[in-house]
Design a protein around this motif. Structure first.
Motif, PDB file in Angstrom:
ATOM      1  N   VAL A  39     -11.343 -57.257  26.501  1.00  0.00           N
ATOM      2  CA  VAL A  39     -11.146 -56.878  25.221  1.00  0.00           C
ATOM      3  C   VAL A  39      -9.838 -58.000  25.105  1.00  0.00           C
ATOM      4  O   VAL A  39      -9.001 -57.862  25.521  1.00  0.00           O
ATOM      5  CB  VAL A  39     -10.772 -55.709  24.960  1.00  0.00           C
ATOM      6  N   MET A 130     -22.340 -54.681  27.182  1.00  0.00           N
ATOM      7  CA  MET A 130     -21.306 -54.514  26.035  1.00  0.00           C
ATOM      8  C   MET A 130     -21.709 -53.421  25.204  1.00  0.00           C
ATOM      9  O   MET A 130     -20.880 -52.712  24.750  1.00  0.00           O
ATOM     10  CB  MET A 130     -21.456 -55.640  25.159  1.00  0.00           C
ATOM     11  N   ASN A 131     -22.936 -53.244  24.792  1.00  0.00           N
ATOM     12  CA  ASN A 131     -23.416 -52.039  24.252  1.00  0.00           C
ATOM     13  C   ASN A 131     -23.082 -50.854  24.761  1.00  0.00           C
ATOM     14  O   ASN A 131     -22.673 -49.531  24.029  1.00  0.00           O
ATOM     15  CB  ASN A 131     -24.858 -52.146  23.896  1.00  0.00           C
ATOM     16  N   HIS A 134     -18.836 -50.521  24.692  1.00  0.00           N
ATOM     17  CA  HIS A 134     -17.983 -50.680  23.317  1.00  0.00           C
ATOM     18  C   HIS A 134     -17.841 -49.287  22.664  1.00  0.00           C
ATOM     19  O   HIS A 134     -16.636 -48.916  22.526  1.00  0.00           O
ATOM     20  CB  HIS A 134     -18.796 -51.556  22.437  1.00  0.00           C
ATOM     21  N   TYR A 135     -18.831 -48.708  22.355  1.00  0.00           N
ATOM     22  CA  TYR A 135     -18.454 -47.552  21.464  1.00  0.00           C
ATOM     23  C   TYR A 135     -17.790 -46.225  22.160  1.00  0.00           C
ATOM     24  O   TYR A 135     -16.935 -45.756  22.013  1.00  0.00           O
ATOM     25  CB  TYR A 135     -19.870 -46.821  20.950  1.00  0.00           C
ATOM     26  N   THR A 137     -15.688 -46.470  24.867  1.00  0.00           N
ATOM     27  CA  THR A 137     -14.479 -46.857  24.930  1.00  0.00           C
ATOM     28  C   THR A 137     -13.611 -46.680  23.633  1.00  0.00           C
ATOM     29  O   THR A 137     -12.385 -46.077  23.839  1.00  0.00           O
ATOM     30  CB  THR A 137     -14.121 -48.344  25.280  1.00  0.00           C
ATOM     31  N   LEU A 138     -14.157 -46.883  22.491  1.00  0.00           N
ATOM     32  CA  LEU A 138     -13.604 -46.629  21.253  1.00  0.00           C
ATOM     33  C   LEU A 138     -13.253 -45.153  20.970  1.00  0.00           C
ATOM     34  O   LEU A 138     -12.013 -44.821  20.757  1.00  0.00           O
ATOM     35  CB  LEU A 138     -14.351 -47.157  20.077  1.00  0.00           C
ATOM     36  N   VAL A 326     -13.403 -50.907  15.808  1.00  0.00           N
ATOM     37  CA  VAL A 326     -14.220 -51.953  16.402  1.00  0.00           C
ATOM     38  C   VAL A 326     -13.165 -52.593  17.567  1.00  0.00           C
ATOM     39  O   VAL A 326     -12.113 -52.441  17.297  1.00  0.00           O
ATOM     40  CB  VAL A 326     -14.825 -53.127  15.454  1.00  0.00           C
ATOM     41  N   LEU A 327     -13.677 -52.983  18.528  1.00  0.00           N
ATOM     42  CA  LEU A 327     -12.943 -53.757  19.562  1.00  0.00           C
ATOM     43  C   LEU A 327     -13.356 -55.309  19.580  1.00  0.00           C
ATOM     44  O   LEU A 327     -14.540 -55.581  19.589  1.00  0.00           O
ATOM     45  CB  LEU A 327     -13.188 -53.060  20.893  1.00  0.00           C
ATOM     46  N   ASP A 328     -12.403 -55.935  20.081  1.00  0.00           N
ATOM     47  CA  ASP A 328     -12.871 -57.301  20.123  1.00  0.00           C
ATOM     48  C   ASP A 328     -13.089 -57.774  21.525  1.00  0.00           C
ATOM     49  O   ASP A 328     -12.277 -58.301  22.160  1.00  0.00           O
ATOM     50  CB  ASP A 328     -11.504 -58.266  19.785  1.00  0.00           C
ATOM     51  N   MET A 329     -14.216 -57.042  21.792  1.00  0.00           N
ATOM     52  CA  MET A 329     -14.589 -56.849  23.080  1.00  0.00           C
ATOM     53  C   MET A 329     -15.439 -58.236  23.656  1.00  0.00           C
ATOM     54  O   MET A 329     -16.560 -58.659  22.586  1.00  0.00           O
ATOM     55  CB  MET A 329     -15.558 -55.762  23.548  1.00  0.00           C
TER      56      MET A 329
END
Length: 462
Positions: A39, A130-131, A134-135, A137-138, A326-329
């Motif tokens: 990230v 990534m899918n 991402h969510y 971790t958010l 949202v993360l800048d992953m």
């Protein structure tokens, strides 16, 4: 764990993974590549991230196949070469994966997961992992902040109805539990992950009876144990008075009201009034649960002001990560055929090579700083350093066992080791992350090499 049709997983990728894969295949490019997931920067208001979704990512990779139905559809895409469709017929992910454990706390630009595989396999893996990460971790990061705010009081996930689809509700319940929540309203999450399942009643139950007291009596008479009554359908204080009356009626029957829930209004003032009323009637054992639009900031405010609330139901603002959704992953190629690879784009420069992430513990037991090194480097010799990245998959087979309860305990230990300025939900704390001297030199040489090969003036490191 995904409840999508397994046949949908291989098609849940971006088209350009297939077009690039087809080109690699046609050109005979099958060398080993390392891709790194990280990230770039923290969302507003965050001092750290809590990693979740690693197990799901690995299981998706292990089961990644293109069955006949998937191949039939891919064959209809004019952008994909027929010979590559045939290649995919025998595809099975055969890469190696290193990752930080579930529940780990990480900071910007630190490697969270790295894949080493043939370049085609590593490329196809990008949206899959990534899918998966991402969510969750958010949500885990938002949930961890709620846990910090709650000061040890139980939190429960009530977010299923507003989560993104059934899979999203499952991922959110797991992420919240990993981060320290005590349970979930999501029955499927209880079955799949063994998370304690909790539930009270909705306003519709109360509304379906001639009056509130009859509704409470009906619920108490039919509910087996640990009864919680929702008291804000009409008037909170009247609801609390009905709880007193119903409690007296069922005294000695084995039916005991354990809690009341307030879901609206001025939670601070109402909880004080309800507590006073219950205590005056000798019902000190009945706890107060609050819910309705809560997040870490509101929980913190309520408790700082002394609201006598014993637990919280938290939903929408956590499962949507409302203030930072949202993360800048990123997932980037960092090595191919033994050569370092990187981007030089302004603000998006990447760190070359397969890496290890080290964390130093100071003499008080708190985390002091992190260092990113080459994978092969040994621990620094100036203190106690812990390696965070672990081998979790070898040749496409998972090698690490997963235990949600242990991951939950490990996460709690990590939070305890955070310096106080990083635990403060109202400020953004700084944390030191550096590159090892060897990695700095490797990065410098790689940037010079790329600049020379591309005819660019060498750019200073940032």
């Amino acid at each position: 764990m995904s409840y999508l049709d397994e046949n949908a997983i291989p098609l849940s990728i971006d088209l350009y993974e297939l077009t690039m894969g087809a080109s690699y295949h046609a050109l005979g490019m099958d060398g080993r590549a390392t891709f790194s997931l990280f990230v770039r920067s923290l969302p507003p208001g965050r001092s750290f991230l809590v990693v979740a979704g690693v197990e799901d990512a690995l299981r998706r990779l292990e089961n990644l196949r293109f069955d006949e139905r998937a191949l039939e559809y891919i064959a209809t895409l004019p952008q994909v070469r027929p010979d590559f469709v045939e290649y995919l017929r025998s595809f099975r992910f055969e890469g190696d994966v290193w990752a930080v454990p579930e529940g780990s706390i990480v900071f910007p630009n630190e490697p969270v997961l790295e894949i080493t595989a043939s370049i085609i396999h590593g490329q196809i893996a990008e949206p899959v992992v990534m899918n998966a990460l991402h969510y969750p971790t958010l949500v885990a990061t938002k949930a961890a902040r709620c846990v910090l705010a709650a000061q040890g009081k139980p939190l429960f996930d009530f977010g299923l109805r507003r989560a993104p689809e059934i899979d999203g509700g499952l991922a959110a319940a797991r992420a919240c539990y990993l981060a320290g929540f005590s349970g979930t309203s999501n029955v499927l999450a209880g079955k799949v992950y063994g998370i304690p399942v909790v539930g009270t009643m909705a306003h519709s139950f109360v509304e379906s009876f001639p009056n509130e007291r009859l509704a409470f009596e009906g619920f108490v008479s039919t509910f087996p144990h640990r009864i919680t009554l929702l008291i804000d359908t009409y008037d909170v204080l009247m609801g609390a008075q009905h709880v007193v009356e119903v409690s007296r009626k069922f005294a000695g029957t084995g039916k005991q009201i354990s809690a009341v829930r307030i879901d609206s209004g001025d939670l601070e003032a109402l909880s004080r009034q309800v507590r006073k009323l219950l205590d005056s009637e000798g019902l000190q054992d009945i706890r107060i649960m609050a819910s309705g639009g809560l997040d870490e900031y509101e929980i913190d405010r309520l408790l700082r002001n002394g609201a006598p609330i014993d637990s919280f139901g938290v939903g929408t603002r956590v499962v949507t990560a409302e203030d930072a959704p949202v993360l800048d992953m990123s997932y980037k190629l960092v090595q191919f055929d033994g050569r370092p690879k990187l981007k030089l784009s302004e603000g998006k420069r990447t760190i070359v090579g397969a890496k290890q992430l080290w964390r130093r513990i100071d003499t008080t037991g708190l985390y002091a700083e992190d260092m990113i090194s080459g994978r092969e480097e040994q621990a620094p010799d100036d203190g106690e350093w812990l390696p965070l990245l672990r081998p979790m998959m070898k040749a496409g087979r998972i090698t690490e066992s997963f235990d949600l309860e242990e991951a939950r305990r490990q996460h709690a230990r990590e939070v305890e080791r955070l310096p106080s300025h990083l635990r403060d939900i109202h400020s953004v704390g700084e944390y030191k992350v550096t590159l090892s001297s060897q990695l700095q030199e490797r990065q410098r040489l790689a940037e010079e090499m790329i600049a020379q090969e591309e005819g660019l003036a060498a750019k200073p490191q940032r």
